[in-house]
Scaffold this motif. Structure first.
Motif, PDB file in Angstrom:
ATOM      1  N   ILE A  82     -40.518   0.377 -16.541  1.00 23.20           N
ATOM      2  CA  ILE A  82     -40.511   1.428 -15.438  1.00 23.20           C
ATOM      3  C   ILE A  82     -39.955   0.543 -14.155  1.00 23.20           C
ATOM      4  O   ILE A  82     -40.273  -0.658 -13.989  1.00 23.20           O
ATOM      5  N   HIS A  83     -39.008   1.287 -13.652  1.00 26.31           N
ATOM      6  CA  HIS A  83     -38.501   0.598 -12.499  1.00 26.31           C
ATOM      7  C   HIS A  83     -39.197   0.940 -11.403  1.00 26.31           C
ATOM      8  O   HIS A  83     -39.543   1.783 -11.031  1.00 26.31           O
ATOM      9  N   GLY A  84     -39.197  -0.264 -10.194  1.00 25.18           N
ATOM     10  CA  GLY A  84     -39.879  -0.125  -9.068  1.00 25.18           C
ATOM     11  C   GLY A  84     -41.430  -0.151  -9.268  1.00 25.18           C
ATOM     12  O   GLY A  84     -41.871  -0.910  -9.933  1.00 25.18           O
ATOM     13  N   GLU A  85     -41.921   0.588  -8.239  1.00 29.54           N
ATOM     14  CA  GLU A  85     -43.590   0.513  -8.413  1.00 29.54           C
ATOM     15  C   GLU A  85     -43.961   1.033  -9.709  1.00 29.54           C
ATOM     16  O   GLU A  85     -43.701   2.007 -10.265  1.00 29.54           O
ATOM     17  N   LYS A 209     -50.303   4.346  -8.249  1.00 30.07           N
ATOM     18  CA  LYS A 209     -49.886   4.992  -7.073  1.00 30.07           C
ATOM     19  C   LYS A 209     -49.233   6.420  -7.469  1.00 30.07           C
ATOM     20  O   LYS A 209     -48.018   6.314  -7.905  1.00 30.07           O
ATOM     21  N   TRP A 210     -49.770   7.279  -7.534  1.00 30.43           N
ATOM     22  CA  TRP A 210     -49.314   8.513  -8.225  1.00 30.43           C
ATOM     23  C   TRP A 210     -48.162   9.202  -7.455  1.00 30.43           C
ATOM     24  O   TRP A 210     -47.393  10.176  -7.939  1.00 30.43           O
ATOM     25  N   GLN A 211     -48.004   8.808  -6.293  1.00 35.42           N
ATOM     26  CA  GLN A 211     -46.939   9.449  -5.339  1.00 35.42           C
ATOM     27  C   GLN A 211     -45.663   8.815  -5.862  1.00 35.42           C
ATOM     28  O   GLN A 211     -44.567   9.582  -5.701  1.00 35.42           O
ATOM     29  N   TYR A 212     -45.571   7.883  -6.832  1.00 28.56           N
ATOM     30  CA  TYR A 212     -44.591   7.404  -7.410  1.00 28.56           C
ATOM     31  C   TYR A 212     -44.057   7.857  -8.759  1.00 28.56           C
ATOM     32  O   TYR A 212     -43.133   7.760  -9.426  1.00 28.56           O
ATOM     33  N   ALA A 213     -44.911   8.610  -9.275  1.00 26.67           N
ATOM     34  CA  ALA A 213     -44.805   9.292 -10.601  1.00 26.67           C
ATOM     35  C   ALA A 213     -43.573  10.519 -10.535  1.00 26.67           C
ATOM     36  O   ALA A 213     -43.439  11.048  -9.528  1.00 26.67           O
ATOM     37  N   PRO A 214     -42.914  10.626 -11.792  1.00 26.63           N
ATOM     38  CA  PRO A 214     -43.296  10.158 -12.958  1.00 26.63           C
ATOM     39  C   PRO A 214     -42.822   8.690 -13.261  1.00 26.63           C
ATOM     40  O   PRO A 214     -41.571   8.247 -12.845  1.00 26.63           O
TER      41      PRO A 214
END
Length: 299
Positions: A82-85, A209-214
């Motif tokens: 996974i890239h980023g957060e 941190k679900w704001q970064y999903a998916p």
């Protein structure tokens, strides 16, 4: 090219020649694997590129496993994490049997807050008992490109390899400590992505941190060279297992070069080892008993 890069390249070349004939090379995803659980569209398989994409959302993650069961062999995959957060997430590639007394050999990648290095968590379950965790920080960014992760499991030892560099080994000590090595239960190859907010990142203090999903992870180029268990419970290498390349002298113990590689990982990248956890095991490193046989400097 440095020492570790050179030896990894040589080993990669030799292993690529061995794995080129893998039976998986021309099969479709549905011929190789079964979906265990998945939220809507959280598993995307691309047969032309041999790539499988898993995603994690609030609705859930995904898990798939091989249709076949194996007893010993080499199991390899390329992964782009996974890239980023990615705090609170876990991406896994592992072998497992089933039932209360299951065996399991794990690669688990613990998500991180943006800018921090990934943690690679390895573990081993035998007869339903785990607690054999080790953790390292990876020496590269595993989110920008695919890297190769391999488990070699034979009658003598288990090797965990990252880009063909051994990061950990575990010897078969059944003659000394019965019940300490997986050797009876066939296992499937499994992969999954899931929410582990309770423990994955900084002991559970950093949840998803679900704001970064998916959150998306990519697997490709599965390569299994192994003894497939037949419907009657037999395997094609019950009696002549030493003829298989993964049982050869090169894989029965560490030579000097691979011992140096493991020691490099231990000295520079390891951040946790159950063998030295005095809170869990007050007599560590004397106990657990297998620990004294699974350090590179005793070879």
């Amino acid at each position: 090219m440095g020492f570790h890069a050179f030896t990894a390249a040589v080993f990669a070349l030799s292993l690529s020649l061995i794995l080129r004939g893998s039976a998986l090379a021309h099969e479709k995803f549905d011929d190789q694997f079964n979906v265990v659980w998945s939220s809507s569209n959280n598993i995307l398989a691309y047969d032309d590129s041999k790539e499988v994409e898993l995603s994690l959302t609030k609705a859930g993650g995904a898990n798939f496993q091989s249709s076949d069961y194996f007893l010993y062999g080499s199991f390899s995959v390329k992964l782009k994490l996974i890239h980023g957060e990615s705090a609170g997430t876990v991406t896994a590639f592992y072998l497992t049997s089933f039932g209360e007394n299951h065996d399991e050999i794990d690669f688990e990648f613990l998500g991180n807050e943006t800018g921090e290095p990934y943690t690679l968590h390895t573990n081993l379950f035998v007869n339903g008992t785990g607690g054999r965790e080790q953790r390292i920080k990876l020496w590269f960014d595993p989110t920008t490109d695919f890297h190769t992760y391999t488990i070699i499991w034979n009658h003598f030892q288990i090797l965990w390899l990252v880009d063909y560099i051994p990061i950990r080994f575990y010897r078969n000590l059944e003659d000394i400590y019965p019940g300490s090595y997986p050797h009876l239960r066939p296992m499937v190859v499994s992969a999954c992505l899931f929410d582990a907010s309770a423990w994955a990142t900084q002991d559970g203090t950093k949840p998803v941190k679900w704001q970064y999903a998916p959150f998306v992870v990519k697997y490709k180029n599965f390569a299994f060279e192994a003894c497939e268990v037949q419907r009657d419970g037999s395997t094609p290498c019950d009696h002549n297992y030493r003829a298989n390349w993964w049982e050869g002298l090169y894989y029965q113990k560490l030579d000097e070069e691979r011992r140096d590689q493991v020691m490099w990982v231990v000295s520079k990248w390891k951040i946790y080892d159950y063998c030295y956890d005095n809170k869990r095991y007050p007599r560590a490193p004397l106990e657990p008993l297998e620990c004294n046989y699974n350090v590179p400097w005793v070879w």
